[in-house]
Motif scaffolding. Structure first.
Motif, mmCIF file in Angstrom:
data_model
loop_
_atom_site.group_PDB
_atom_site.id
_atom_site.type_symbol
_atom_site.label_atom_id
_atom_site.label_comp_id
_atom_site.label_asym_id
_atom_site.label_seq_id
_atom_site.Cartn_x
_atom_site.Cartn_y
_atom_site.Cartn_z
ATOM 1 N N HIS A 1 0.829 -1.212 0.000
ATOM 2 C CA HIS A 1 0.000 0.000 0.000
ATOM 3 C C HIS A 1 0.862 1.259 0.000
ATOM 4 O O HIS A 1 0.565 2.249 -0.693
ATOM 5 N N ASP A 2 1.936 1.230 0.759
ATOM 6 C CA ASP A 2 2.842 2.385 0.778
ATOM 7 C C ASP A 2 3.539 2.568 -0.568
ATOM 8 O O ASP A 2 3.866 3.700 -0.966
ATOM 9 N N CYS A 3 3.771 1.476 -1.278
ATOM 10 C CA CYS A 3 4.356 1.589 -2.627
ATOM 11 C C CYS A 3 3.434 2.392 -3.545
ATOM 12 O O CYS A 3 3.875 3.259 -4.309
ATOM 13 N N ILE A 4 2.135 2.075 -3.445
ATOM 14 C CA ILE A 4 1.159 2.816 -4.256
ATOM 15 C C ILE A 4 1.115 4.278 -3.830
ATOM 16 O O ILE A 4 1.057 5.199 -4.665
ATOM 17 N N LEU A 5 1.168 4.521 -2.520
ATOM 18 C CA LEU A 5 1.124 5.899 -2.025
ATOM 19 C C LEU A 5 2.345 6.702 -2.482
ATOM 20 O O LEU A 5 2.241 7.894 -2.803
ATOM 21 N N VAL A 6 3.515 6.049 -2.510
ATOM 22 C CA VAL A 6 4.721 6.738 -2.982
ATOM 23 C C VAL A 6 4.575 7.120 -4.450
ATOM 24 O O VAL A 6 4.905 8.242 -4.868
ATOM 25 N N LEU A 7 4.074 6.190 -5.256
ATOM 26 C CA LEU A 7 3.890 6.476 -6.681
ATOM 27 C C LEU A 7 2.888 7.618 -6.888
ATOM 28 O O LEU A 7 3.111 8.526 -7.696
ATOM 29 N N LEU A 8 1.786 7.579 -6.119
ATOM 30 C CA LEU A 8 0.808 8.664 -6.211
ATOM 31 C C LEU A 8 1.403 9.992 -5.744
ATOM 32 O O LEU A 8 1.129 11.057 -6.328
ATOM 33 N N LEU A 9 2.216 9.939 -4.695
ATOM 34 C CA LEU A 9 2.855 11.152 -4.188
ATOM 35 C C LEU A 9 3.761 11.779 -5.244
ATOM 36 O O LEU A 9 3.726 12.996 -5.473
ATOM 37 N N VAL A 10 4.560 10.953 -5.891
ATOM 38 C CA VAL A 10 5.489 11.479 -6.901
ATOM 39 C C VAL A 10 4.724 12.111 -8.060
ATOM 40 O O VAL A 10 5.056 13.217 -8.522
ATOM 41 N N HIS A 11 3.690 11.443 -8.532
ATOM 42 C CA HIS A 11 2.884 12.016 -9.627
ATOM 43 C C HIS A 11 2.192 13.305 -9.175
ATOM 44 O O HIS A 11 2.072 14.263 -9.961
ATOM 45 N N ARG A 12 1.749 13.331 -7.928
ATOM 46 C CA ARG A 12 1.098 14.540 -7.411
ATOM 47 C C ARG A 12 2.091 15.700 -7.328
ATOM 48 O O ARG A 12 1.758 16.849 -7.661
ATOM 49 N N LEU A 13 3.299 15.406 -6.905
ATOM 50 C CA LEU A 13 4.322 16.450 -6.828
ATOM 51 C C LEU A 13 4.675 16.981 -8.220
ATOM 52 O O LEU A 13 4.889 18.183 -8.403
ATOM 53 N N ILE A 14 4.732 16.089 -9.201
ATOM 54 C CA ILE A 14 5.001 16.530 -10.579
ATOM 55 C C ILE A 14 3.890 17.462 -11.066
ATOM 56 O O ILE A 14 4.147 18.511 -11.679
ATOM 57 N N SER A 15 2.649 17.116 -10.782
ATOM 58 C CA SER A 15 1.518 17.955 -11.198
ATOM 59 C C SER A 15 1.571 19.320 -10.517
ATOM 60 O O SER A 15 1.287 20.357 -11.142
ATOM 61 N N LYS A 16 1.951 19.341 -9.247
ATOM 62 C CA LYS A 16 2.051 20.619 -8.539
ATOM 63 C C LYS A 16 3.190 21.465 -9.093
ATOM 64 O O LYS A 16 3.074 22.703 -9.181
ATOM 65 N N CYS A 17 4.287 20.841 -9.465
ATOM 66 C CA CYS A 17 5.391 21.584 -10.095
ATOM 67 C C CYS A 17 4.945 22.197 -11.422
ATOM 68 O O CYS A 17 5.256 23.357 -11.729
ATOM 69 N N ASP A 18 4.212 21.408 -12.210
ATOM 70 C CA ASP A 18 3.700 21.928 -13.486
ATOM 71 C C ASP A 18 2.742 23.095 -13.250
ATOM 72 O O ASP A 18 2.788 24.111 -13.964
ATOM 73 N N LEU A 19 1.873 22.957 -12.254
ATOM 74 C CA LEU A 19 0.920 24.022 -11.941
ATOM 75 C C LEU A 19 1.644 25.301 -11.532
ATOM 76 O O LEU A 19 1.332 26.399 -12.026
ATOM 77 N N LEU A 20 2.619 25.181 -10.649
ATOM 78 C CA LEU A 20 3.362 26.360 -10.199
ATOM 79 C C LEU A 20 4.121 27.018 -11.354
ATOM 80 O O LEU A 20 4.127 28.251 -11.493
ATOM 81 N N THR A 21 4.747 26.213 -12.180
ATOM 82 C CA THR A 21 5.509 26.766 -13.310
ATOM 83 C C THR A 21 4.600 27.541 -14.257
ATOM 84 O O THR A 21 4.927 28.653 -14.701
ATOM 85 N N THR A 22 3.441 26.976 -14.567
ATOM 86 C CA THR A 22 2.499 27.645 -15.478
ATOM 87 C C THR A 22 1.991 28.958 -14.892
ATOM 88 O O THR A 22 1.961 29.996 -15.572
ATOM 89 N N GLU A 23 1.609 28.949 -13.632
ATOM 90 C CA GLU A 23 1.063 30.158 -13.017
ATOM 91 C C GLU A 23 2.134 31.228 -12.803
ATOM 92 O O GLU A 23 1.842 32.424 -12.879
#
Length: 291
Positions: A166-188
């Motif tokens: 379960h933590d493996c899945i959470l880590v993968l979701l965390l990394v993808h979420r962080l990438i999305s937040k980086c993209d959001l910040l860069t665009t704004e």
């Protein structure tokens, strides 16, 4: 006696010759005088013809001058009429401009009122649409969370233990979420800060545009570096063996704590408080930790 007569006769002959010569000279002079008189008459005739021709030309020029004077007078009268017409048209034009300005002001007042109402309606409709869309997203997220919760009820307890799958899945979701937040910040950030292609003296001395753009570039660079590191995580998690993945999942909670650095920047961006005096040490520490 004979000698005397002979001498007189000779003297008379000499006088006769002299007189004859004088007569011949006078006749020549008379002929010359006649010729000169005839020449003078011819010259006089030619001069009279020339004078008549010149007088005719003068009369023609005088007639042309009179005609030109009449034409000039006619043109002057036409110019005066044209000037009067122009003055009248200018006066009418000024009156028309005043009326148009008056109508424009009335139209602007009416248009501004309608535009304000129209913009208010658009903003209201957009806000309402965003509210509805946000509620739908919340509903969808709640349903997904409920779905995940129901699925976990059917999974073995080993799956949900700390450091397990379960933590493996959470880590993968965390990394993808962080990438999305980086993209959001860069665009704004690109939207918020004005781009400077070439710095000027005024940008550096008389305004803060240079500092703001420098801060935006530094933040965008840090986000790009962090995004590149996170994508390496994703690539590694896609190809690594289960043991390495479980080892990475054991650091999930440590990785999760550093998400706050991005959440902090997003919160400042929402409040319009993201400025060039902000320190990026927290983000740098997050990047260093993930490296």
């Amino acid at each position: 006696m004979v000698d005397i007569l002979t001498s007189k006769n000779l003297a008379l002959e000499d006088q006769a010759r002299e007189l004859q010569e004088a007569v011949d000279n006078l006749e020549s002079l008379c002929e010359m005088d006649k010729e000169m008189e005839e020449n003078a008459k011819e010259v006089e005739h030619e001069l009279r013809e020339t004078i008549d021709l010149l007088q005719n030309q003068i009369r023609e020029k005088e007639r042309q001058a009179e005609q030109l004077q009449y034409t000039i007078g006619d043109h002057e009268r036409t110019i005066l009429k044209f000037r009067e017409t122009v003055k009248t048209m200018q006066f009418q034009n000024d009156q028309s401009k005043k009326l148009m300005e008056k109508y424009d002001e009335q139209l602007k007042l009416a248009g501004s009122a309608q535009s304000s109402e129209f913009k208010a309606k658009i903003v209201e409709a957009k806000t309402y649409s965003e509210i509805v869309e946000g509620e739908l997203h919340k509903l969808e997220a709640a349903n997904l969370n409920k779905h995940v919760h129901l699925l976990t009820l059917f999974l073995p307890e080993q799956f949900l233990k700390r450091g397990a799958d379960h933590d493996c899945i959470l880590v993968l979701l965390l990394v993808h979420r962080l990438i999305s937040k980086c993209d959001l910040l860069t665009t704004e950030i690109q939207k918020k800060f004005e781009r400077i292609d070439q710095l000027t003296f005024d940008d550096v001395v008389k305004s803060h545009r240079a500092e703001q753009w420098g801060f935006a570039c530094k933040l965008s660079q840090s986000l790009s570096i962090f995004r590149m590191i996170l994508r390496k995580y994703v690539k590694a998690m896609e190809v690594c063996n289960p043991d390495n993945l479980r080892h990475l999942s054991s650091t999930y909670h440590d990785l999760l704590t550093h998400e706050k650095s991005l959440d902090f920047l997003i919160d400042l961006l929402q409040k319009d408080q993201l400025h060039d005096s902000l320190s990026l040490n927290t983000l740098d520490k997050t990047i260093a930790f993930y490296e």
